[in-house]
Design a protein around this motif. Structure first.
Motif, mmCIF file in Angstrom:
data_model
loop_
_atom_site.group_PDB
_atom_site.id
_atom_site.type_symbol
_atom_site.label_atom_id
_atom_site.label_comp_id
_atom_site.label_asym_id
_atom_site.label_seq_id
_atom_site.Cartn_x
_atom_site.Cartn_y
_atom_site.Cartn_z
ATOM 1 N N LEU A 195 0.837 -1.187 0.000
ATOM 2 C CA LEU A 195 0.000 0.000 0.000
ATOM 3 C C LEU A 195 0.880 1.249 0.000
ATOM 4 C CD1 LEU A 195 -2.742 1.423 0.305
ATOM 5 C CD2 LEU A 195 -2.607 0.971 2.763
ATOM 6 N N ALA A 196 0.739 2.093 -1.028
ATOM 7 C CA ALA A 196 1.554 3.304 -1.142
ATOM 8 C C ALA A 196 0.655 4.534 -1.164
ATOM 9 C CB ALA A 196 2.409 3.252 -2.408
ATOM 10 N N ASP A 197 0.738 5.331 -0.108
ATOM 11 C CA ASP A 197 -0.044 6.570 0.007
ATOM 12 C C ASP A 197 0.649 7.454 1.032
ATOM 13 O OD1 ASP A 197 -2.193 8.513 0.883
ATOM 14 O OD2 ASP A 197 -3.356 7.328 -0.543
ATOM 15 N N ASP A 198 0.742 8.743 0.740
ATOM 16 C CA ASP A 198 1.476 9.616 1.658
ATOM 17 C C ASP A 198 0.662 9.991 2.891
ATOM 18 O OD1 ASP A 198 -0.135 11.151 -0.171
ATOM 19 O OD2 ASP A 198 0.816 12.951 0.629
ATOM 20 N N GLU A 199 -0.631 9.710 2.903
ATOM 21 C CA GLU A 199 -1.470 10.043 4.047
ATOM 22 C C GLU A 199 -1.635 8.819 4.953
ATOM 23 O OE1 GLU A 199 -5.036 12.244 3.364
ATOM 24 O OE2 GLU A 199 -4.313 13.005 1.444
ATOM 25 N N ALA A 246 4.065 2.277 2.079
ATOM 26 C CA ALA A 246 5.028 3.270 1.603
ATOM 27 C C ALA A 246 4.384 4.645 1.601
ATOM 28 C CB ALA A 246 5.519 2.912 0.202
ATOM 29 N N GLY A 247 5.219 5.675 1.827
ATOM 30 C CA GLY A 247 4.720 7.043 1.861
ATOM 31 C C GLY A 247 5.009 7.839 0.606
ATOM 32 N N GLU A 287 9.912 4.923 -2.034
ATOM 33 C CA GLU A 287 9.777 3.902 -1.002
ATOM 34 C C GLU A 287 8.958 2.724 -1.517
ATOM 35 O OE1 GLU A 287 8.632 3.616 3.766
ATOM 36 O OE2 GLU A 287 7.922 5.322 2.562
ATOM 37 N N ALA A 288 7.934 3.019 -2.322
ATOM 38 C CA ALA A 288 7.101 1.949 -2.880
ATOM 39 C C ALA A 288 7.927 1.012 -3.748
ATOM 40 C CB ALA A 288 5.952 2.553 -3.693
#
Length: 216
Positions: A6-10, A33-34, A38-39
């Motif tokens: 799961l990649a999301d900055d929030e 990942a943010g 990183e993802a």
């Protein structure tokens, strides 16, 4: 077990999506990942089955990270996790290799259905995104090539393989030999492809394969 990155900055979005996926005992979020960099690193390390990728992230956004993710984990399905007002990115992401689109605000069951479909090798578009995409296609809002790439996402991975060879002018017998399938299986795939793409014959399907960039 379906392994998800799961990649999301929030962080609150990641927590919400993880909570939904955790309700399915057959799905496991193996990493979060943010940002895009990183993802990519985590994808190489954990080899997930499905990557859920936010569009807008710092340092490296999802659309820019998408091609590198496809190279890093070619066997993984990568789906854009988006909000409804970001559907203008659909064509660009499909061209970059996205296997589907999921909405953050969708019914939780839709998220689980989408992840399972992606893990099974199918493309998945959130119904609301699909409706917008169809409207764009009918209104001429997408180019011919973008429209073709969007249409072939309705096919399974095997059907796209068959369509690509069909686009190169191969017969059912030749496609069967190339893919190590029976001729009857290829014939069934071709029928399903024509129906899914809403085309009348192999020639129209071959043109669509060329426009979608499936042929060499």
């Amino acid at each position: 077990m379906i392994r998800v990155l799961l990649a999301d900055d929030e962080a609150v979005v990641r927590a919400g999506v993880r909570a939904i996926l955790d309700t399915d005992p057959g799905i496991e979020v193996v990493a979060e990942a943010g940002d895009g960099h990183e993802a990519i690193d985590l994808a190489r390390r954990h080899r997930p089955d499905v990557v859920l990728l936010d569009v807008r992230m710092p340092r490296l956004d999802g659309l820019t990270a998408l091609p590198e993710l496809r190279r890093a984990v070619p066997d993984a399905a990568v789906a854009v996790l988006t909000t409804f007002d970001e559907d203008e990115f659909v064509a660009r992401a499909l061209g970059g290799g996205a296997n589907g689109f999921l909405l953050k605000a969708a019914d939780p069951r839709e998220l689980i259905i989408g992840v399972r479909a992606l893990a099974d090798g199918a493309a998945y578009l959130s119904p609301r995104i699909a409706q917008r995409l169809v409207a764009e296609l009918r209104g001429g809002g997408l180019s011919r090539h973008e429209g073709a790439r969007a249409r072939v996402t309705a096919l399974t991975a095997r059907e796209r393989d068959v369509l690509a060879l069909l686009g190169e002018g191969l017969s059912n017998q030749s496609i069967a030999r190339r893919l190590t399938l029976s001729e009857g299986t290829v014939k069934a795939h071709v029928s399903a492809i024509l129906q899914a793409l809403d085309v009348e014959n192999r020639t129209q399907a071959a043109i669509l394969a060329h426009d979608a960039g499936l042929t060499r």
